[in-house]
Design an enzyme around this catalytic site. Structure first.
Site, PDB file in Angstrom:
ATOM      1  N   GLN A 187       0.816  -1.211   0.000  1.00  0.00           N
ATOM      2  CA  GLN A 187       0.000   0.000   0.000  1.00  0.00           C
ATOM      3  C   GLN A 187       0.855   1.269   0.000  1.00  0.00           C
ATOM      4  O   GLN A 187       0.537   2.240  -0.682  1.00  0.00           O
ATOM      5  CB  GLN A 187      -0.925   0.020   1.225  1.00  0.00           C
ATOM      6  CG  GLN A 187      -2.195  -0.782   1.077  1.00  0.00           C
ATOM      7  CD  GLN A 187      -3.135  -0.565   2.247  1.00  0.00           C
ATOM      8  OE1 GLN A 187      -3.099   0.466   2.908  1.00  0.00           O
ATOM      9  NE2 GLN A 187      -3.966  -1.549   2.516  1.00  0.00           N
ATOM     10  N   PRO A 226      -5.043  -6.244   5.404  1.00  0.00           N
ATOM     11  CA  PRO A 226      -5.634  -7.064   4.344  1.00  0.00           C
ATOM     12  C   PRO A 226      -4.820  -8.331   4.089  1.00  0.00           C
ATOM     13  O   PRO A 226      -3.587  -8.279   3.994  1.00  0.00           O
ATOM     14  CB  PRO A 226      -5.601  -6.132   3.120  1.00  0.00           C
ATOM     15  CG  PRO A 226      -4.537  -5.132   3.433  1.00  0.00           C
ATOM     16  CD  PRO A 226      -4.558  -4.947   4.909  1.00  0.00           C
ATOM     17  N   ASP A 248     -10.868   3.176   1.813  1.00  0.00           N
ATOM     18  CA  ASP A 248      -9.729   4.038   2.113  1.00  0.00           C
ATOM     19  C   ASP A 248      -8.542   3.750   1.217  1.00  0.00           C
ATOM     20  O   ASP A 248      -7.725   4.629   0.953  1.00  0.00           O
ATOM     21  CB  ASP A 248      -9.327   3.903   3.590  1.00  0.00           C
ATOM     22  CG  ASP A 248      -8.895   2.496   3.958  1.00  0.00           C
ATOM     23  OD1 ASP A 248      -7.689   2.283   4.149  1.00  0.00           O
ATOM     24  OD2 ASP A 248      -9.758   1.610   4.054  1.00  0.00           O
ATOM     25  N   HIS A 284     -11.103   5.271   8.817  1.00  0.00           N
ATOM     26  CA  HIS A 284      -9.912   5.158   7.966  1.00  0.00           C
ATOM     27  C   HIS A 284     -10.078   5.987   6.698  1.00  0.00           C
ATOM     28  O   HIS A 284      -9.148   6.669   6.261  1.00  0.00           O
ATOM     29  CB  HIS A 284      -9.675   3.693   7.595  1.00  0.00           C
ATOM     30  CG  HIS A 284      -8.890   2.946   8.622  1.00  0.00           C
ATOM     31  ND1 HIS A 284      -8.247   1.764   8.349  1.00  0.00           N
ATOM     32  CD2 HIS A 284      -8.648   3.195   9.926  1.00  0.00           C
ATOM     33  CE1 HIS A 284      -7.642   1.325   9.433  1.00  0.00           C
ATOM     34  NE2 HIS A 284      -7.878   2.171  10.406  1.00  0.00           N
TER      35      HIS A 284
END
Length: 325
Positions: free
Chosen positions: A65, A92, A257, A280
């Protein structure tokens, strides 16, 4: 960029900062475990091979990310070797990144692939994912406001290491039963498997994915813990999935998000239909507006298919261009 937080810097946080520093040829101050103040001054974004290894079960998905948006604006292809936990709590699962995040973020014009070489579990980690990222000239806006109907439900229920295969079967059975209470007309295909050669350590979990007729993707997932029955793990994942498709949005609560930064960077107006806006997402919007001058609005959806908690997130992106194209 300066970040001050009451929580001290942990190995996984430091690893992410060092990865971004290397990609952007930046200068990092306060980059040590235990620090509460960090300053990162970026330089020129550099293509090539980059590695991050927190030597813990720190999330591989979170490392991706923070590094993917930078690699998109490099002067050539990048290869990111990301190590740690592939299926970690409070982050995740790598399956979510590959099956949900990846196909949706590609709508912006992002192109990358993930080679899952080894799965890693808490507490040791040991997982490894290699992501190959192609640079972009600029990102395109997206319009995801039509959910359509749920057309497919499938998933993966797994055990790794010394845990018995029966746990995977029990998680899948419970999850299927819970989903069938609300969705009776679709075949639910949850594969059960026991990982051996492709896993470091022991763990168990499940991820269930739903796809819609318009290309929207949602997921519910859960990881097993010591003392938690597999039935509860399967129930939690199924309820999470159902919660995220009841509001008739186009993204789930965890994808919200993750898309905010790409909306801000894109050249044009992006619109995304979603359920309740998470903290978030609100935080991501605030930070994105501060960093990019993009403008976001969040309004309640007012069409006949909207529920009381259906929203439209709209963004006028700033159209960041890659200077190397």
């Amino acid at each position: 960029m300066k970040h001050e937080n009451a929580k001290y810097l942990r190995p996984q946080h430091l690893s992410g900062l060092e990865l971004v520093r290397d990609i952007c040829c930046g200068n990092l101050e306060g980059g040590s475990v235990g620090s509460t103040e960090v300053t990162l001054t970026p330089g020129k974004i550099k293509a090539g091979n980059h590695t991050a290894d927190p030597q813990t079960a720190g999330s591989v998905g979170l490392l991706l990310q923070v590094s993917l948006p930078c690699a998109l604006y490099a002067d050539g292809p990048s290869e990111l070797c990301l190590k740690g936990g592939t299926n970690a709590d409070m982050a995740p699962q790598i399956d979510y990144t590959i099956k949900v995040f990846k196909p949706i973020v590609e709508k912006f014009g992002v192109h990358f692939n993930c080679d899952l070489r080894m799965r890693g579990y808490y507490p040791k980690g040991g997982g490894e994912v290699v992501a190959k990222v192609s640079p972009v000239s600029e990102l395109s806006p997206v319009n995801m406001t039509e959910r359509g109907t749920i057309s497919k439900i499938y998933g993966r229920s797994f055990v790794a290491g010394v845990l018995p295969y029966k746990l995977a079967k029990d998680m899948a059975t419970t999850a299927t039963r819970v989903i069938r209470r609300e969705i009776k007309d679709l075949y639910i295909n949850i594969h059960t498997l026991q990982e051996k050669d492709m896993a470091c350590g022991s763990g168990n979990g499940i991820i269930i994915i739903a796809e819609s007729s318009t290309g929207c993707i949602f997921a519910g997932s859960a990881l097993g813990k010591k003392g938690v029955y597999p039935d509860k793990v399967g129930f939690e994942a199924a309820e999470m999935l159902l919660r995220n498709i009841r509001h008739n949005g186009c993204v789930d609560e965890f994808l919200q998000d993750q898309l905010i930064l790409f909306m801000a960077l894109a050249n044009g107006i992006s619109r995304i239909r979603t359920g309740p806006v998470t903290l978030h997402t609100k935080t991501a919007i605030h930070v994105a507006e501060q960093l990019t001058q993009a403008k976001f609005t969040v309004t309640k959806a007012d069409d006949e298919n909207a529920s009381n908690d259906t929203y439209i997130i709209e963004c006028q992106g700033v159209g960041v261009t890659n200077p190397h194209f």
